[in-house]
Design a protein around this motif. Structure first.
Motif, PDB file in Angstrom:
ATOM      1  N   ILE A 187       0.864  -1.180   0.000  1.00 42.85           N
ATOM      2  CA  ILE A 187       0.000   0.000   0.000  1.00 42.85           C
ATOM      3  C   ILE A 187       0.902   1.231   0.000  1.00 42.85           C
ATOM      4  CG2 ILE A 187      -1.834   1.249   1.178  1.00 42.85           C
ATOM      5  CD1 ILE A 187      -2.597  -1.394   2.527  1.00 42.85           C
ATOM      6  N   ILE A 197       0.861   5.376  -0.027  1.00 43.93           N
ATOM      7  CA  ILE A 197       0.063   6.586   0.204  1.00 43.93           C
ATOM      8  C   ILE A 197       0.967   7.786  -0.057  1.00 43.93           C
ATOM      9  CG2 ILE A 197      -1.308   7.897   1.859  1.00 43.93           C
ATOM     10  CD1 ILE A 197      -1.781   5.276   3.362  1.00 43.93           C
ATOM     11  N   GLU A 221       0.386  11.995  -1.432  1.00 46.24           N
ATOM     12  CA  GLU A 221      -0.475  13.065  -1.941  1.00 46.24           C
ATOM     13  C   GLU A 221       0.110  13.645  -3.220  1.00 46.24           C
ATOM     14  OE1 GLU A 221      -2.544  17.253  -0.412  1.00 46.24           O
ATOM     15  OE2 GLU A 221      -1.178  16.116   0.875  1.00 46.24           O
ATOM     16  N   GLU A 261      -4.797   9.433  -4.186  1.00 39.69           N
ATOM     17  CA  GLU A 261      -3.792   9.632  -3.143  1.00 39.69           C
ATOM     18  C   GLU A 261      -3.265   8.324  -2.560  1.00 39.69           C
ATOM     19  OE1 GLU A 261      -5.061  12.330  -0.148  1.00 39.69           O
ATOM     20  OE2 GLU A 261      -5.458  13.972  -1.540  1.00 39.69           O
ATOM     21  N   SER A 262      -3.672   7.179  -3.109  1.00 41.78           N
ATOM     22  CA  SER A 262      -3.145   5.900  -2.612  1.00 41.78           C
ATOM     23  C   SER A 262      -3.172   4.878  -3.739  1.00 41.78           C
ATOM     24  CB  SER A 262      -3.953   5.398  -1.406  1.00 41.78           C
ATOM     25  OG  SER A 262      -5.293   5.151  -1.784  1.00 41.78           O
ATOM     26  N   HIS A 263      -2.362   3.832  -3.568  1.00 40.17           N
ATOM     27  CA  HIS A 263      -2.260   2.790  -4.588  1.00 40.17           C
ATOM     28  C   HIS A 263      -2.026   1.455  -3.885  1.00 40.17           C
ATOM     29  CE1 HIS A 263      -1.530   1.023  -8.497  1.00 40.17           C
ATOM     30  NE2 HIS A 263      -0.382   0.515  -8.065  1.00 40.17           N
ATOM     31  N   LEU A 264      -2.736   0.419  -4.328  1.00 41.65           N
ATOM     32  CA  LEU A 264      -2.654  -0.907  -3.723  1.00 41.65           C
ATOM     33  C   LEU A 264      -2.193  -1.913  -4.761  1.00 41.65           C
ATOM     34  CD1 LEU A 264      -3.214  -3.060  -1.518  1.00 41.65           C
ATOM     35  CD2 LEU A 264      -5.584  -3.131  -2.336  1.00 41.65           C
ATOM     36  N   TYR A 305       4.396   7.099   1.992  1.00 41.64           N
ATOM     37  CA  TYR A 305       4.184   6.264   3.182  1.00 41.64           C
ATOM     38  C   TYR A 305       3.789   4.884   2.686  1.00 41.64           C
ATOM     39  CZ  TYR A 305       2.181   4.644   7.595  1.00 41.64           C
ATOM     40  OH  TYR A 305       1.887   3.927   8.727  1.00 41.64           O
TER      41      TYR A 305
END
Length: 436
Positions: free
Chosen positions: A130, A132, A134, A140-143, A170
């Motif tokens: 994961i 995170i 910005e 704002e996030s990618h999995l 992060y």
């Protein structure tokens, strides 16, 4: 009363009550103590749930380990799967995740980007990653989720920064085995450099140097400071990429728009920046000035493509403004005709000239329709004019970012004054030479 301080309350029903301050303070302390105890109890319950979850995970891992060992009591034989059993149990001591950021070359369906590689140091499998950050992803996030039969000890993610910004990432990495239902989470923080989408190019590689330039002088800038700034803001830069044959030079290639970026540093801090993208030149100058704590910096610029685009924007603004003024004059003429037709129709009505009334109102309807159509055209022209003015203001801001501090403020104010007085030659003169 016993002579001690008390709070006396009187009601509308002629009731009098007295309260001692000590009793009120004790009551408040009791409420505070109860609230504190409830908070501590809630924290302990949360810790209990976390420990129970961890105990359940350990129990499942132990059961899976015994299953993998393949112990058969009746047959008296067993097969020991040592490596798999170790992976099914809790993480080995010293388990860590190594993070590598480097330019990546994706498949033919995607553009070049930055490759983020996460790898465990002892072969533990990665279930999911994961990220995170910005401004790096749309949400704002990618999995990145790995199916159970495709879990590996290394996972690569391709990143595409859209702007020249330093991004704080992060990262959470889920570690476990193919049969695990609960996973260990390791957290990592990494910073993506501001110009990570620009990779260094060796000097033996054929590269066409851009014709557009920005020249400025920073007296405190030397080779050491330049190296520190390049290492901090560019990805994969090393001292070997510098050519020090009399003139310190370095070359980069953009992965975003595949255009080169070149530096030249002369003695005395004179810098020449070669790039066809004026936004990139502004970002570089602002970043370098901030790194060296330079408050005021002027520059001489030459961007033929940008100047041509700027001239076309100014020409479009002038044309749209002329059309707008012409439409305003036509609307004023139609308004005068409509007033005269209204007066004529009223005179015909007073004189009982019904034919004249019908003729006047028929012409009034035609002029009113023309007035409505003209108003719609005028609104459209006004919107186009505002769009052109926004582009002109954007060009001024982009040109202003080639300066820092007072020279930037002076250039922006002088540029707006030149546009207001329609002095285009002076506008491009201060763009090329700057204004102190």
């Amino acid at each position: 009363m016993d002579g001690k301080d008390s709070i006396i309350c009187c009601t509308n029903e002629v009731e009098v009550a007295a309260f001692r301050r000590e009793a009120l303070d004790a009551e408040q302390e009791r409420h505070d103590l109860e609230a504190s105890q409830k908070t501590q109890l809630r924290e302990l319950r949360d810790q209990k749930q976390a420990l129970l979850a961890e105990l359940s995970s350990i129990s499942e891992n132990v059961k899976a380990k015994e299953k993998l060992q393949g112990v058969s009591v009746g047959a008296g034989t067993g097969v020991l799967a040592t490596s798999e059993a170790q992976l099914m149990s809790s993480l080995p001591i010293g388990t860590g995740v190594e993070c590598f950021i480097e330019p990546g070359q994706p498949d033919e369906r995607k553009d070049p980007g930055i490759q983020l590689t996460l790898k465990t140091n002892n072969g533990v499998l990665i279930k999911a990653v994961i990220i995170i950050a910005e401004g790096l992803f749309d949400n704002e996030s990618h999995l990145v989720h790995c199916p159970a039969d495709q879990m590996k000890a290394s996972v690569s993610v391709l990143l595409f920064p859209r702007k020249n910004l330093a991004l704080d990432m992060y990262i959470k990495v889920l570690l476990g085995s193919q049969l695990s239902k609960q996973f260990h989470v390791l957290e990592i923080r990494r910073v993506l450099p501001k110009f990570s989408m620009h990779i260094p190019v060796p000097f033996n590689f054929p590269l066409e140097v851009p014709k557009s330039t920005a020249k400025f002088t920073i007296p405190c800038l030397n080779l050491d400071y330049l190296e520190q700034w390049l290492e901090e803001h560019f990805l994969g830069f090393e001292k070997k990429w510098l050519d020090q044959g009399g003139v310190v030079a370095v070359r980069f290639m953009s992965l975003r728009h595949e255009r080169p970026l070149c530096f030249e540093l002369l003695p005395g801090g004179e810098v020449t920046l070669f790039t066809d993208v004026i936004e990139l030149a502004g970002d570089v100058i602002q970043s370098l000035a901030a790194f060296l704590h330079v408050e005021n910096l002027n520059s001489a610029a030459s961007f033929p493509a940008f100047e041509g685009y700027f001239r076309r924007c100014l020409k479009n603004v002038d044309e749209q403004h002329q059309i707008y003024q012409k439409l305003r004059a036509e609307i004023a003429d139609h308004s005068n005709l409509i007033r005269s037709l209204v007066v004529r129709a009223e005179d015909s009505r007073i004189n009982y000239d019904m034919q004249g009334v019908r003729q006047a109102y028929k012409q009034l309807q035609e002029y009113n329709s023309d007035l409505i159509r003209g108003h719609n055209v005028r609104c459209t022209t006004h919107d186009e004019l505002m769009a052109m003015l926004r582009l002109v203001n954007q060009c001024i801001q982009q040109a202003g970012r080639l300066r820092v501090g007072k020279p930037k403020a002076h250039f922006i104010s002088a540029a707006r004054a030149a546009i207001k007085s329609n002095d285009v030659p002076y506008l491009f003169k201060i763009f090329q030479q700057g204004k102190e």
